[in-house]
Design a protein around this motif. Structure first.
Motif, PDB file in Angstrom:
ATOM      1  N   SER A  86      74.134  28.500  37.799  1.00 48.73           N
ATOM      2  CA  SER A  86      74.673  28.135  39.096  1.00 48.73           C
ATOM      3  C   SER A  86      73.555  28.182  40.131  1.00 48.73           C
ATOM      4  O   SER A  86      72.500  28.780  39.892  1.00 48.73           O
ATOM      5  CB  SER A  86      75.778  29.134  39.460  1.00 48.73           C
ATOM      6  N   ARG A  87      73.810  27.565  41.270  1.00 46.53           N
ATOM      7  CA  ARG A  87      72.861  27.631  42.378  1.00 46.53           C
ATOM      8  C   ARG A  87      72.472  29.090  42.607  1.00 46.53           C
ATOM      9  O   ARG A  87      73.319  29.968  42.630  1.00 46.53           O
ATOM     10  CB  ARG A  87      73.559  27.088  43.633  1.00 46.53           C
ATOM     11  N   GLY A 108      68.066  24.252  36.164  1.00 43.68           N
ATOM     12  CA  GLY A 108      69.395  23.861  36.624  1.00 43.68           C
ATOM     13  C   GLY A 108      69.985  22.779  35.756  1.00 43.68           C
ATOM     14  O   GLY A 108      69.611  22.619  34.604  1.00 43.68           O
TER      15      GLY A 108
END
Length: 136
Positions: A86-87, A108
């Motif tokens: 996730s971010r 990512g």
């Protein structure tokens, strides 16, 4: 007090945003690894290896999260894998679970695919990490 004395980020990532250079190291002012131990790293990764990554997911403030999955591809400079990220988790280690060793750095989502990806530790990156590990 343990402090970072050197932060190393490849120049081509800074100037060109070259994803193959999306990694960084911190050199500490002490050999804390000699007391606590080192994760270690490997350049030997195979499709099907079980892997994990950890990081502070942006949507879960102050919580350390882990994604577990399998290596799907080791081609070129990247690893592609099924572990969720996730971010905020980018930059964390991609590590094999058996034996537990870092194999890359999480980046990512992979454009157009359902896999995530990160930079694979190759011999050049391993040499650079050895240099900074042995510098203190």
């Amino acid at each position: 007090m343990k402090e970072a004395t050197i932060a190393v980020l490849p120049a081509t990532y800074q100037s060109e945003r070259d994803d193959t250079k999306d990694y960084a190291f911190l050199s500490l002012n002490s050999n804390i690894g000699n007391t606590l131990g080192y994760l270690g790293w490997t350049t030997s990764v195979s499709v099907g290896n079980t892997m994990a990554l950890t990081g502070y997911a942006g949507e879960h403030e102050y919580e350390l999260w882990e994604g577990i999955g399998q290596i799907k591809s080791t081609s070129g400079s990247f690893l592609r894998y099924t572990a969720d990220s996730s971010r905020g988790m980018s930059g964390g280690a991609i590590y094999l679970t058996i034996p537990m060793k870092a194999a890359g750095f999480n980046h990512g989502g992979y454009p157009g695919e359902s896999y995530n990806y990160g930079v694979k530790i190759n011999s050049s990156i391993a040499n650079e990490m050895n240099y900074y590990k042995n510098k203190n």
